[in-house]
Design a protein around this motif. Structure first.
Motif, PDB file in Angstrom:
ATOM      1  N   GLY A   1       0.789  -1.223   0.000  1.00 18.40           N
ATOM      2  CA  GLY A   1       0.000   0.000   0.000  1.00 18.40           C
ATOM      3  C   GLY A   1       0.822   1.274   0.000  1.00 18.40           C
ATOM      4  N   GLN A   2       2.167   1.133  -0.016  1.00 23.59           N
ATOM      5  CA  GLN A   2       3.030   2.317   0.017  1.00 23.59           C
ATOM      6  C   GLN A   2       4.177   2.153  -0.981  1.00 23.59           C
ATOM      7  N   SER A   3       3.822   2.005  -2.240  1.00 22.18           N
ATOM      8  CA  SER A   3       4.850   1.902  -3.284  1.00 22.18           C
ATOM      9  C   SER A   3       4.341   2.596  -4.534  1.00 22.18           C
ATOM     10  N   ALA A   4       5.226   3.233  -5.230  1.00 27.18           N
ATOM     11  CA  ALA A   4       4.871   3.981  -6.431  1.00 27.18           C
ATOM     12  C   ALA A   4       5.869   3.711  -7.537  1.00 27.18           C
ATOM     13  N   GLU A   5       5.345   3.571  -8.758  1.00 25.76           N
ATOM     14  CA  GLU A   5       6.155   3.420  -9.954  1.00 25.76           C
ATOM     15  C   GLU A   5       6.265   4.781 -10.620  1.00 25.76           C
ATOM     16  N   LEU A   6       7.496   5.172 -10.967  1.00 26.36           N
ATOM     17  CA  LEU A   6       7.711   6.459 -11.592  1.00 26.36           C
ATOM     18  C   LEU A   6       7.991   6.256 -13.076  1.00 26.36           C
ATOM     19  N   THR A   7       7.233   6.940 -13.927  1.00 25.02           N
ATOM     20  CA  THR A   7       7.455   6.876 -15.367  1.00 25.02           C
ATOM     21  C   THR A   7       7.743   8.270 -15.887  1.00 25.02           C
ATOM     22  N   LEU A   8       8.526   8.327 -16.954  1.00 24.60           N
ATOM     23  CA  LEU A   8       8.914   9.608 -17.546  1.00 24.60           C
ATOM     24  C   LEU A   8       8.046   9.863 -18.768  1.00 24.60           C
ATOM     25  N   ASN A   9       7.273  10.963 -18.715  1.00 20.02           N
ATOM     26  CA  ASN A   9       6.337  11.336 -19.784  1.00 20.02           C
ATOM     27  C   ASN A   9       5.336  10.227 -20.078  1.00 20.02           C
ATOM     28  N   GLY A  10       5.005   9.454 -19.052  1.00 26.18           N
ATOM     29  CA  GLY A  10       4.019   8.403 -19.195  1.00 26.18           C
ATOM     30  C   GLY A  10       4.484   7.199 -19.973  1.00 26.18           C
ATOM     31  N   GLU A  11       5.786   7.113 -20.280  1.00 27.75           N
ATOM     32  CA  GLU A  11       6.278   6.024 -21.133  1.00 27.75           C
ATOM     33  C   GLU A  11       7.312   5.151 -20.432  1.00 27.75           C
ATOM     34  N   SER A  12       8.594   5.559 -20.442  1.00 29.64           N
ATOM     35  CA  SER A  12       9.663   4.702 -19.918  1.00 29.64           C
ATOM     36  C   SER A  12       9.680   4.711 -18.392  1.00 29.64           C
ATOM     37  N   LEU A  13      10.021   3.552 -17.819  1.00 28.35           N
ATOM     38  CA  LEU A  13      10.102   3.412 -16.373  1.00 28.35           C
ATOM     39  C   LEU A  13      11.321   4.153 -15.855  1.00 28.35           C
ATOM     40  N   LEU A  14      11.092   5.037 -14.894  1.00 25.92           N
ATOM     41  CA  LEU A  14      12.189   5.809 -14.298  1.00 25.92           C
ATOM     42  C   LEU A  14      12.698   5.161 -13.021  1.00 25.92           C
ATOM     43  N   GLY A  15      11.800   4.554 -12.237  1.00 28.34           N
ATOM     44  CA  GLY A  15      12.235   3.937 -10.996  1.00 28.34           C
ATOM     45  C   GLY A  15      11.084   3.645 -10.063  1.00 28.34           C
ATOM     46  N   TRP A  16      11.431   3.353  -8.783  1.00 32.13           N
ATOM     47  CA  TRP A  16      10.455   2.976  -7.761  1.00 32.13           C
ATOM     48  C   TRP A  16      10.729   3.750  -6.483  1.00 32.13           C
ATOM     49  N   VAL A  17       9.651   4.022  -5.759  1.00 29.80           N
ATOM     50  CA  VAL A  17       9.739   4.646  -4.440  1.00 29.80           C
ATOM     51  C   VAL A  17       8.737   3.947  -3.539  1.00 29.80           C
ATOM     52  N   GLY A  18       9.120   3.653  -2.292  1.00 24.49           N
ATOM     53  CA  GLY A  18       8.154   3.051  -1.391  1.00 24.49           C
ATOM     54  C   GLY A  18       8.751   2.605  -0.081  1.00 24.49           C
ATOM     55  N   ALA A  19       7.874   2.036   0.766  1.00 24.78           N
ATOM     56  CA  ALA A  19       8.300   1.482   2.049  1.00 24.78           C
ATOM     57  C   ALA A  19       8.695   0.020   1.859  1.00 24.78           C
ATOM     58  N   LEU A  20       9.688  -0.425   2.622  1.00 17.63           N
ATOM     59  CA  LEU A  20      10.113  -1.819   2.553  1.00 17.63           C
ATOM     60  C   LEU A  20       8.968  -2.727   2.977  1.00 17.63           C
ATOM     61  N   ASN A  21       8.834  -3.838   2.264  1.00 24.25           N
ATOM     62  CA  ASN A  21       7.778  -4.796   2.568  1.00 24.25           C
ATOM     63  C   ASN A  21       7.877  -5.252   4.031  1.00 24.25           C
ATOM     64  N   PRO A  22       6.761  -5.197   4.795  1.00 26.03           N
ATOM     65  CA  PRO A  22       6.810  -5.568   6.214  1.00 26.03           C
ATOM     66  C   PRO A  22       7.343  -6.982   6.453  1.00 26.03           C
ATOM     67  N   ALA A  23       7.034  -7.925   5.549  1.00 21.03           N
ATOM     68  CA  ALA A  23       7.532  -9.294   5.725  1.00 21.03           C
ATOM     69  C   ALA A  23       9.057  -9.318   5.618  1.00 21.03           C
ATOM     70  N   LEU A  24       9.593  -8.589   4.659  1.00 26.86           N
ATOM     71  CA  LEU A  24      11.042  -8.518   4.498  1.00 26.86           C
ATOM     72  C   LEU A  24      11.671  -7.752   5.659  1.00 26.86           C
ATOM     73  N   GLU A  25      10.963  -6.754   6.139  1.00 32.81           N
ATOM     74  CA  GLU A  25      11.421  -5.967   7.291  1.00 32.81           C
ATOM     75  C   GLU A  25      11.596  -6.859   8.518  1.00 32.81           C
ATOM     76  N   ALA A  26      10.605  -7.730   8.748  1.00 32.74           N
ATOM     77  CA  ALA A  26      10.669  -8.638   9.896  1.00 32.74           C
ATOM     78  C   ALA A  26      11.758  -9.687   9.705  1.00 32.74           C
ATOM     79  N   GLU A  27      11.903 -10.176   8.491  1.00 28.40           N
ATOM     80  CA  GLU A  27      12.906 -11.192   8.200  1.00 28.40           C
ATOM     81  C   GLU A  27      14.319 -10.667   8.448  1.00 28.40           C
ATOM     82  N   LEU A  28      14.527  -9.372   8.192  1.00 31.31           N
ATOM     83  CA  LEU A  28      15.850  -8.771   8.364  1.00 31.31           C
ATOM     84  C   LEU A  28      16.043  -8.164   9.751  1.00 31.31           C
TER      85      LEU A  28
END
Length: 793
Positions: A644-671
């Motif tokens: 519920g806290q992740s976003a995909e960033l695209t440039l001019n609605g086309e090419s993928l620029l990157g990702w922004v978000g919170a670490l997955n809680p399951a992975l957070e607990a595992e680490l």
């Protein structure tokens, strides 16, 4: 490698002060680490002969001794050493002597008995940690001889850090060759005559792994005395090289290794069965080493065995069962050549590092085993007695390494080094290094000696000439530069600006490994199969990273585990993404934040960071390139991020620029992370592409603002509404600002209210109300048709 200057002086009279010698070695590529004295300062210590020992009248553990210190009159000394006895020679500190630590010897009374001096242990003189008893001296020196003179303690040790390719200098002979070459002084070659056999006893040797051990020399010596004392001169040389004396049978093999560079080993002949066999270990075979460590071997290990059992891990360490002991009478002395690849890595695999493995891994002269065997036999028979049998050599000549001639062009030497060096001087240097030079004119054929494994191509010989001539003697010359004006893209943003912006925002730059743990990599990128390393340093560095996040998260965990509760890190680097048979290397910039938004302070209450704090930092980066209005943020799922806290960033609605978000809680607990962690990763090339600002005329007519309150679907992104307005094509629309989002009373369920401010301005005239109403009507109509928006009443 520790080098005694006195011992070195017996090989070559270099005529240099020790610090000057260290500088010459360093400038020749043998880097000097330290120069240390072989003994601390002390004065007034001489050889004393114990001539009488009587019990102390009032102390059971003390003895009253009479010693001859060379002064002509016996001197009374009270001593507590358990090994003091009549006839012993030991160091004696006279009254007035000063021992290490500025300890002054005075007249004293011990339990009422006068004592005029002190008999000393090795530790009291700073020579070793041995203090179980007095230091025993050989019988030869006369009483009163100064200990510093007797032992040559006014000596210094040069500790040289050798690069792995210079294994030829892991011996006194090798270092002496270098010093003789560097100083132009003659080398005093050690003459090693063959020891004639005094008996016919031999022990057979069989090479089953001749590719790994093409030459194996050995000799039977019967009737040795393992209790014979190692000569003091040998003990001192071993000590100065950092080797502890363990008795003559071991000391001689260690001494020859230090002297000539050939590791050796002595087996107890009584426990050998049938024949010596050099072979590969069989999977599951076990061997207990001399230090008591049990090993389970595999087919990758080279071993020395007899017909019934394993004897040693070849080139590394002997086995406990076949080692010499205090009861050994007959030995089999081994001197073999093991090729580097047969030993390399095996010691480290078993958690070992020995003087022997250190040399064999780097390369030992294949011509040395028989010479070393004769030298060890000579010393052993002098010290421990014994009857030597004939020296035998088992070898497969075709597998013994042979150095191929190297073509050298003197003109190329001068061109590469930037100096004019006469060919005669080049030839002198090569001959001094042990090379054979043939040919004349423009091309020479150089055959390098068998102990120089590192010389294989012409450039190696050029380096040798430069090294001996002296790197500090090479001329300094500025390169000829022809400036070329290159095209600079004004629109592109320098990555250094991005890094500086993040530093301004409180981030610290991190550098993490490009190799990561395969299991951890799979948790961040389960849909990508990373490239596996053929020979990883460890299981935690087994695959190439496809994202920078694993390294940053590990760095954050490291800091959090050390009570650093506010972490902001970023890294620029490559990620390695397989594409078919190719490997795509992408430059990315990644970051991580966790903990408090601001450091603890009085002006603002502490709160933890959230998604929008990271979003603001990313938008600040995008603004440097003017991309903040061209990047679309869309809610999307990523396996490593919070659903519920992740976003995909695209440039001019086309090419993928990157990702922004919170670490997955399951992975957070595992680490075992104790707080939420937020991450971003952007394509560095796309973030840096930027755009060139262009001039726009400013209108001298007033701007008009109209606010719209729109009802839209609750799931509709506000950015999509803004995009519809901006794409309506009205030239007078100068800006759209979202200033309120509302859900609640008065707004139907499933809908939300967006408050937008529209800025309208014309370049040629003041807009009338009718013109503004027409524009607003067109915009509202377009919103109704494209996104189902309605005006809020």
């Amino acid at each position: 490698m520790k080098i005694s200057n006195q011992w070195l002086g017996q090989w070559v009279d270099h005529g240099l002060a020790v610090d000057a010698l260290g500088h010459r070695l360093t400038m020749a590529g043998l880097e000097l680490d330290a120069i240390t004295a072989v003994a601390p300062d002390f004065t007034g210590v001489v050889v004393a002969h114990v001539i009488a020992v009587e019990p102390h009248p009032d102390a059971d553990k003390l003895r009253v001794c009479q010693v001859d210190d060379g002064s002509g009159e016996p001197v009374q000394v009270v001593c507590g050493a358990p090994n003091v006895h009549v006839g012993m020679r030991a160091p004696f500190a006279r009254v007035g002597a000063v021992l290490p630590g500025d300890f002054k010897i005075k007249k004293a009374k011990l339990r009422g008995v006068p004592s005029f001096g002190m008999l000393c242990s090795a530790r009291e003189l700073g020579l070793s940690e041995a203090h179980e008893g007095l230091m025993s001296l050989p019988d030869a020196p006369a009483a009163g001889t100064d200990i510093r003179v007797l032992l040559g303690l006014d000596d210094q040790v040069l500790e040289v850090d050798l690069t792995p390719n210079r294994a030829d200098c892991l011996s006194m002979a090798g270092v002496a060759r270098e010093v003789a070459t560097l100083t132009g002084r003659p080398l005093k070659v050690l003459e090693v005559p063959a020891v004639p056999a005094a008996c016919e006893d031999m022990f057979p040797v069989r090479l089953e792994a001749a590719a790994d051990c093409p030459r194996y020399a050995g000799r039977v010596i019967r009737g040795v005395n393992p209790a014979a004392p190692t000569p003091l001169w040998m003990q001192e040389r071993l000590r100065r090289a950092g080797v502890r004396s363990l008795g003559p049978l071991v000391d001689v093999t260690n001494y020859v290794m230090l002297e000539l560079g050939q590791p050796m080993h002595a087996f107890d002949l009584a426990v050998l069965d049938g024949a010596i066999v050099v072979r590969r270990a069989r999977a599951g075979e076990t061997l207990t080493l001399l230090d008591g460590q049990p090993l389970t071997l595999s087919g990758d290990d080279l071993v020395i065995a007899d017909e019934g059992k394993l004897l040693a891990l070849a080139g590394i360490m002997g086995g406990e069962a076949s080692g010499v002991t205090d009861d050994t009478q007959d030995i089999f002395l081994e001197s073999a050549h093991f090729v580097p690849m047969a030993v390399a890595g095996r010691a480290r695999h078993h958690g070992l590092h020995t003087e022997s493995s250190h040399r064999f891994e780097r390369g030992v002269d294949p011509a040395l085993p028989l010479r070393a065997l004769e030298r060890a036999t000579q010393l052993l028979c002098q010290i421990a007695g014994g009857t030597p049998g004939p020296a035998t050599v088992a070898e497969e000549t075709s597998r013994v390494p042979v150095q191929a001639p190297i073509t050298l062009r003197p003109a190329r030497v001068s061109r590469l080094l930037g100096l004019t060096l006469p060919p005669e001087r080049m030839g002198e240097i090569l001959l001094a290094l042990g090379c054979q030079v043939s040919g004349a004119g423009e091309t020479w054929q150089v055959t390098v000696p068998s102990f120089r494994f590192d010389l294989a191509i012409e450039e190696d010989l050029v380096e040798e000439i430069a090294r001996v001539h002296g790197y500090d003697n090479l001329p300094s010359q500025l390169p000829l530069v022809r400036p070329d004006i290159t095209w600079l893209d004004e629109a592109r943003v320098d990555p250094r600006r991005l890094r500086s912006r993040l530093c301004d925002l409180g981030y610290l730059e991190a550098i993490t490994f490009s190799f990561v743990d395969e299991a951890l990599e799979a948790r961040f990128s389960p849909d990508t199969r990373p490239l596996k390393l053929a020979n990883p340093l460890s299981s935690e560095l087994a695959v190439m990273r496809t994202t920078l996040w694993p390294g940053l998260v590990k760095a954050a965990r490291h800091n959090l585990n050390r009570q650093q509760t506010r972490v902001r890190l970023f890294e620029t680097g490559l990620r390695f993404v397989p594409e078919g048979d190719a490997l795509k290397q992408e430059k990315v910039i990644s970051g991580l934040i966790c903990g408090a938004l601001l450091p603890a302070q009085w002006g603002q209450a502490e709160r933890p960071v959230d998604f929008f704090d990271l979003k603001g930092d990313v938008e600040s980066l995008l603004a440097l390139a003017g991309l903040d209005r061209q990047v679309n943020w869309r809610a999307a799922r990523h396996p490593a991020l919070h659903p519920g806290q992740s976003a995909e960033l695209t440039l001019n609605g086309e090419s993928l620029l990157g990702w922004v978000g919170a670490l997955n809680p399951a992975l957070e607990a595992e680490l075992d992370l104790e707080m939420p962690v937020f991450l971003f990763e952007l394509s560095l090339d796309k973030v840096c592409q930027g755009h060139l600002p262009r001039f726009q005329e400013q209108s001298r007519f007033p701007a008009i603002r109209r606010d719209l309150a729109l009802l839209v679907d609750a799931a509709l992104p506000a950015a999509q509404v803004v995009a519809v307005i901006e794409n309506a094509g009205h030239q007078t629309l100068k800006g759209v600002n979202l200033f309120d989002v509302y859900t609640g009373q008065g707004v139907p369920e499933g809908r939300k209210s967006l408050a937008l401010g529209l800025i309208l301005q014309d370049l040629s005239s003041t807009l009338t109300d009718e013109e503004v109403d027409t524009i607003i009507h067109d915009i509202v109509t377009g919103l109704q048709e494209e996104v189902g928006a309605t005006l809020r009443a």
